[in-house]
Write an enzyme that holds these catalytic residues in place. Sequence first.
Site, PDB file in Angstrom:
ATOM      1  N   ASP A   1       0.865  -1.194   0.000  1.00  0.00           N
ATOM      2  CA  ASP A   1       0.000   0.000   0.000  1.00  0.00           C
ATOM      3  C   ASP A   1       0.895   1.236   0.000  1.00  0.00           C
ATOM      4  O   ASP A   1       1.808   1.342   0.830  1.00  0.00           O
ATOM      5  CB  ASP A   1      -0.903  -0.029   1.249  1.00  0.00           C
ATOM      6  CG  ASP A   1      -2.000   1.008   1.181  1.00  0.00           C
ATOM      7  OD1 ASP A   1      -1.684   2.206   0.981  1.00  0.00           O
ATOM      8  OD2 ASP A   1      -3.174   0.644   1.338  1.00  0.00           O
TER       9      ASP A   1
ATOM     10  N   HIS B   1     -10.583  -5.098  -1.904  1.00  0.00           N
ATOM     11  CA  HIS B   1      -9.216  -5.274  -1.402  1.00  0.00           C
ATOM     12  C   HIS B   1      -9.241  -5.523   0.097  1.00  0.00           C
ATOM     13  O   HIS B   1     -10.077  -4.970   0.818  1.00  0.00           O
ATOM     14  CB  HIS B   1      -8.326  -4.067  -1.729  1.00  0.00           C
ATOM     15  CG  HIS B   1      -8.912  -2.751  -1.338  1.00  0.00           C
ATOM     16  ND1 HIS B   1      -9.886  -2.117  -2.061  1.00  0.00           N
ATOM     17  CD2 HIS B   1      -8.646  -1.941  -0.277  1.00  0.00           C
ATOM     18  CE1 HIS B   1     -10.202  -0.974  -1.480  1.00  0.00           C
ATOM     19  NE2 HIS B   1      -9.468  -0.841  -0.386  1.00  0.00           N
TER      20      HIS B   1
HETATM   21  P1  AMP Z   1      -9.791   1.924   0.957  1.00  0.00           P
HETATM   22  O1  AMP Z   1      -9.994   3.212   1.689  1.00  0.00           O
HETATM   23  O2  AMP Z   1     -10.134   0.709   1.761  1.00  0.00           O
HETATM   24  O3  AMP Z   1     -10.468   1.939  -0.409  1.00  0.00           O
HETATM   25  O4  AMP Z   1      -8.222   1.818   0.722  1.00  0.00           O
HETATM   26  C1  AMP Z   1      -7.584   2.146  -0.468  1.00  0.00           C
HETATM   27  C2  AMP Z   1      -6.123   1.930  -0.236  1.00  0.00           C
HETATM   28  O5  AMP Z   1      -5.460   1.891  -1.483  1.00  0.00           O
HETATM   29  C3  AMP Z   1      -5.447   3.026   0.593  1.00  0.00           C
HETATM   30  O6  AMP Z   1      -4.830   2.444   1.735  1.00  0.00           O
HETATM   31  C4  AMP Z   1      -4.430   3.632  -0.380  1.00  0.00           C
HETATM   32  O7  AMP Z   1      -3.239   4.028   0.262  1.00  0.00           O
HETATM   33  C5  AMP Z   1      -4.194   2.482  -1.339  1.00  0.00           C
HETATM   34  N1  AMP Z   1      -3.766   2.872  -2.671  1.00  0.00           N
HETATM   35  C6  AMP Z   1      -4.352   3.772  -3.485  1.00  0.00           C
HETATM   36  N2  AMP Z   1      -3.689   3.855  -4.657  1.00  0.00           N
HETATM   37  C7  AMP Z   1      -2.657   2.976  -4.574  1.00  0.00           C
HETATM   38  C8  AMP Z   1      -1.598   2.599  -5.469  1.00  0.00           C
HETATM   39  N3  AMP Z   1      -1.462   3.140  -6.661  1.00  0.00           N
HETATM   40  N4  AMP Z   1      -0.709   1.673  -5.038  1.00  0.00           N
HETATM   41  C9  AMP Z   1      -0.823   1.117  -3.813  1.00  0.00           C
HETATM   42  N5  AMP Z   1      -1.806   1.420  -2.936  1.00  0.00           N
HETATM   43  C10 AMP Z   1      -2.705   2.345  -3.301  1.00  0.00           C
END
Ligand code: AMP
Length: 139
Positions: A33, A102
Amino acid sequence: MSRNPDCIFCKIAAGGIPSTKLLETEEALAFMDIGPLAPGHVLLIPKEHYETLDVMPAEQAAAMLSHLPSLVRAVQAATGCEGINVLQNNGAIAGQLVPHVHFHVIPRDPGGTFTFNWPAGAYEDGQMDTLADAIRKEL
Ligand code: AMP
Ligand code: ZN
């Protein structure tokens, strides 16, 4: 394989945008992440696009989740963390920002900045059984 061209995790799954991958199979991908709640925070996703868990076929969910125990063990061993939260935000109201299923694997240590409230409530008389009946009917 059904993908959503506007979805950032579909793009990651397709290799269209970079990610730091940890494991990859035909159905699932785990990667770091980029906005970690703690160092070693990782994500496990299905490669196919499903917005929320409720719309995932059980076999696809099982294939993805079969990697969860080893991922938890690996994060624990690599970070030396004291505990782990596995979190899956389902829907915007639940904090889901990326609409592609996820699972978060989040290391927990004393003094870590990630905390959450657990405001346990109580049921009124009969309420729990009524809800249990309603849920059982939907299964
Ligand atoms: P959620 O709020 O459960 O939808 O979490 C989305 C997660 O995706 C967050 O913890 C972000 O930091 C992570 N995230 C968003 N874009 C990316 C990316 N390009 N690569 C890795 N993690 C990401
Ligand atoms: Zn997607």
